[in-house]
Design a protein around this motif. Structure first.
Motif, PDB file in Angstrom:
ATOM      1  N   LYS A   1       0.829  -1.207   0.000  1.00  0.00           N
ATOM      2  CA  LYS A   1       0.000   0.000   0.000  1.00  0.00           C
ATOM      3  C   LYS A   1       0.870   1.267   0.000  1.00  0.00           C
ATOM      4  N   ALA A   2       2.005   1.209   0.697  1.00  0.00           N
ATOM      5  CA  ALA A   2       2.930   2.349   0.678  1.00  0.00           C
ATOM      6  C   ALA A   2       3.523   2.498  -0.725  1.00  0.00           C
ATOM      7  N   ALA A   3       3.908   1.360  -1.311  1.00  0.00           N
ATOM      8  CA  ALA A   3       4.565   1.403  -2.629  1.00  0.00           C
ATOM      9  C   ALA A   3       3.645   2.004  -3.696  1.00  0.00           C
ATOM     10  N   ILE A   4       2.368   1.619  -3.684  1.00  0.00           N
ATOM     11  CA  ILE A   4       1.491   2.120  -4.752  1.00  0.00           C
ATOM     12  C   ILE A   4       1.150   3.597  -4.531  1.00  0.00           C
ATOM     13  N   GLU A   5       1.059   4.019  -3.286  1.00  0.00           N
ATOM     14  CA  GLU A   5       0.833   5.462  -3.058  1.00  0.00           C
ATOM     15  C   GLU A   5       1.942   6.268  -3.720  1.00  0.00           C
ATOM     16  N   LEU A   6       3.178   5.856  -3.471  1.00  0.00           N
ATOM     17  CA  LEU A   6       4.319   6.612  -4.019  1.00  0.00           C
ATOM     18  C   LEU A   6       4.376   6.520  -5.536  1.00  0.00           C
ATOM     19  N   LYS A   7       4.084   5.330  -6.045  1.00  0.00           N
ATOM     20  CA  LYS A   7       4.161   5.124  -7.496  1.00  0.00           C
ATOM     21  C   LYS A   7       3.110   5.986  -8.219  1.00  0.00           C
ATOM     22  N   LEU A   8       1.912   6.030  -7.665  1.00  0.00           N
ATOM     23  CA  LEU A   8       0.856   6.849  -8.290  1.00  0.00           C
ATOM     24  C   LEU A   8       1.257   8.325  -8.262  1.00  0.00           C
ATOM     25  N   ARG A   9       1.761   8.731  -7.124  1.00  0.00           N
ATOM     26  CA  ARG A   9       2.096  10.149  -6.922  1.00  0.00           C
ATOM     27  C   ARG A   9       3.287  10.580  -7.782  1.00  0.00           C
ATOM     28  N   ASN A  10       4.294   9.706  -7.855  1.00  0.00           N
ATOM     29  CA  ASN A  10       5.523  10.089  -8.563  1.00  0.00           C
ATOM     30  C   ASN A  10       5.442   9.885 -10.064  1.00  0.00           C
ATOM     31  N   GLU A  11       4.712   8.841 -10.481  1.00  0.00           N
ATOM     32  CA  GLU A  11       4.777   8.482 -11.904  1.00  0.00           C
ATOM     33  C   GLU A  11       3.568   8.927 -12.712  1.00  0.00           C
ATOM     34  N   LEU A  12       2.503   9.385 -12.036  1.00  0.00           N
ATOM     35  CA  LEU A  12       1.320   9.813 -12.795  1.00  0.00           C
ATOM     36  C   LEU A  12       0.945  11.253 -12.399  1.00  0.00           C
ATOM     37  N   PRO A  13       1.760  12.227 -12.799  1.00  0.00           N
ATOM     38  CA  PRO A  13       1.494  13.606 -12.375  1.00  0.00           C
ATOM     39  C   PRO A  13       0.151  14.142 -12.874  1.00  0.00           C
ATOM     40  N   LEU A  14      -0.394  13.567 -13.944  1.00  0.00           N
ATOM     41  CA  LEU A  14      -1.679  14.085 -14.454  1.00  0.00           C
ATOM     42  C   LEU A  14      -2.890  13.456 -13.771  1.00  0.00           C
ATOM     43  N   LEU A  15      -2.663  12.433 -12.965  1.00  0.00           N
ATOM     44  CA  LEU A  15      -3.790  11.780 -12.286  1.00  0.00           C
ATOM     45  C   LEU A  15      -4.291  12.688 -11.156  1.00  0.00           C
ATOM     46  N   PRO A  16      -5.599  13.000 -11.131  1.00  0.00           N
ATOM     47  CA  PRO A  16      -6.116  13.850 -10.026  1.00  0.00           C
ATOM     48  C   PRO A  16      -6.248  13.021  -8.739  1.00  0.00           C
TER      49      PRO A  16
END
Ligand SMILES: NC(=O)c1ccc[n+]([C@@H]2O[C@H](COP(=O)([O-])OP(=O)(O)OC[C@H]3O[C@@H](n4cnc5c(N)ncnc54)[C@H](OP(=O)(O)O)[C@@H]3O)[C@@H](O)[C@H]2O)c1
Length: 383
Positions: free
Chosen positions: A181-196
């Motif tokens: 759960k920690a890993a996916i939070e960071l991955k979403l935040r760092n790798e998908l800057p256009l995701l709201p």
């Protein structure tokens, strides 16, 4: 709390909302909340099923456990089901036209298990990322509300724990689940800057204010076991951060639909004001059972000494596999020992209602657990 069907206002221009994990505990409660608020037509659901009809059947089965009004259930249609599995995301290409039409996604799907399940990483990280990546391509999407867990913060935090994006290394986490759960939070935040992206981190979700443990006995068995054994790793004066699933769902829906939010990361938790001590829980539990509290008979034990309790298992909790029970007690003891409260000021500042206390509805959890043994209820958390 639940609204009577007659008072539901159906929205004129339906918001297009995708809910994942709607066949589960939190996702089921979120779906019911959305339906009660009049979001019916615009809803779609990612469900693991071979056909939309089968998916709808699985969804309805879960919503009935959550006590859906049959008149609301009858409004849902197979066309609202998107068949897909986060373990194998080949279906996403074909789903892209639908994903482009969404206003909001409430992503509750995950392997939420403390066991060493090999699907945890592929589903919670890789599959979740694939879905979010496809959603990030939509210009219409206003919010991707990702449901994480407050325990993803890892050990050695100062309580009350504040919302931050700092995590320990994965091998410092207590279980694979929180690491994922920690890993996916960071991955979403760092790798998908256009995701709201907005991340919601619920604390410990136990039962429902009206139906208790009917929809899930997750974690309630730990309290039952502690009181039956009259020993566990926590002190009676220590507090625990517990919220009911219906409160969690109300907060998730508000975070998903509120036009503007001040932050992109929120705890959904009891916080300082809403947390209870184990002593208060002992009294409420005993009251609901019609017994005297364990009180002075209670002994706080060290994690390493939990194995000494095994001799009493049969007599106090009923027939159970002692190895499994010890493993479960050790794992949950590890989380309880963290002694965390999770700060919920950000949530309250959004105008979201304060949480109820666990002791306000614990009797409902006790009554709904009467026909299930403690070891059988424990299986909710070892899927
Ligand atoms: N329960 C808690 O105390 C708690 C606390 C904090 C955070 N959370 C978070 O809340 C979320 C939901 O947890 P929960 O307790 O509701 O879990 P749950 O009851 O086990 O539900 C999990 C949901 O995810 C779906 N799912 C699992 N694997 C999938 C896959 N491969 N593809 C698509 N869907 C899949 C399940 O679908 P199937 O029905 O097909 O299996 C189910 O609908 C999780 O993200 C969890 O981390 C829970």
């Amino acid at each position: 709390m639940s609204l009577p069907v007659s008072s539901i206002q159906f929205t004129a221009a339906p918001r297009r909302i995708l809910v994942t994990g709607a066949t589960g505990f939190l996702g089921g409660a979120v779906t019911l909340r959305l339906l009660e608020l009049g979001h019916v037509e615009g809803l779609s659901f990612l469900v693991r099923a071979a056909t939309p009809a089968e998916g709808l059947e699985r969804l309805l089965q879960n919503l009935r456990v959550h006590d859906i009004d049959e008149r609301l259930a009858a409004l849902l249609k197979p066309e609202q089901i998107l068949c897909g599995d986060l373990l194998d995301t080949h279906w996403i290409d074909a789903a892209k036209p639908l994903l482009q039409t969404l206003d909001e996604v409430i992503n509750c799907a995950a392997v939420a298990s403390f066991s060493r399940n090999p699907k945890i990483w592929p589903v919670n990280v890789e599959g979740t990322f694939a879905l979010a990546e496809a959603c990030a391509q939509s210009r219409r999407l206003k919010r991707f509300l990702h449901v994480s867990t407050a325990m993803a913060c890892g050990p050695q935090r100062q309580s009350p724990v504040a919302e931050t994006w700092d995590f320990p290394e994965p091998d410092q986490q207590l279980v694979d689940y929180t690491a994922s759960k920690a890993a996916i939070e960071l991955k979403l935040r760092n790798e998908l800057p256009l995701l709201p992206l907005v991340v919601a981190r619920p604390s410990i979700v136990v039962g429902h204010r009206r139906s208790g443990c009917k929809a899930s006995g997750s974690i309630f068995w730990v309290f039952r076991m502690g009181f039956a054994l009259e020993r566990f790793t926590c002190g009676l004066d220590e507090q625990i951060d517990v919220i009911p699933v219906d409160y969690c769902a109300e907060a998730l829906v508000e975070l998903a639909l509120k036009p503007k939010l001040n932050y992109s990361l929120y705890h959904i938790s009891a916080g300082n004001a809403g947390a209870c001590t184990f002593g208060e829980i002992d009294e409420a539990y005993a009251g609901a059972m019609g017994d005297a509290p364990v009180g002075e008979r209670y002994r706080q034990v060290d994690s390493a000494d939990l194995k000494e309790l095994a001799a009493d298992f049969n007599e106090r909790i009923g027939p159970a596999n002692p190895r499994l029970v010890l493993r479960a007690l050790k794992l949950y003891g590890g989380f309880a020992d963290l002694n965390y409260l999770f700060d919920n000021q950000r949530l309250l500042d959004e105008g979201i209602a304060a949480p109820p206390r666990f002791t306000d509805y614990l009797d409902v959890c006790v009554h709904s657990s009467r026909d299930i043994s403690i070891p059988a209820q424990m299986q909710w958390d070892f899927k």
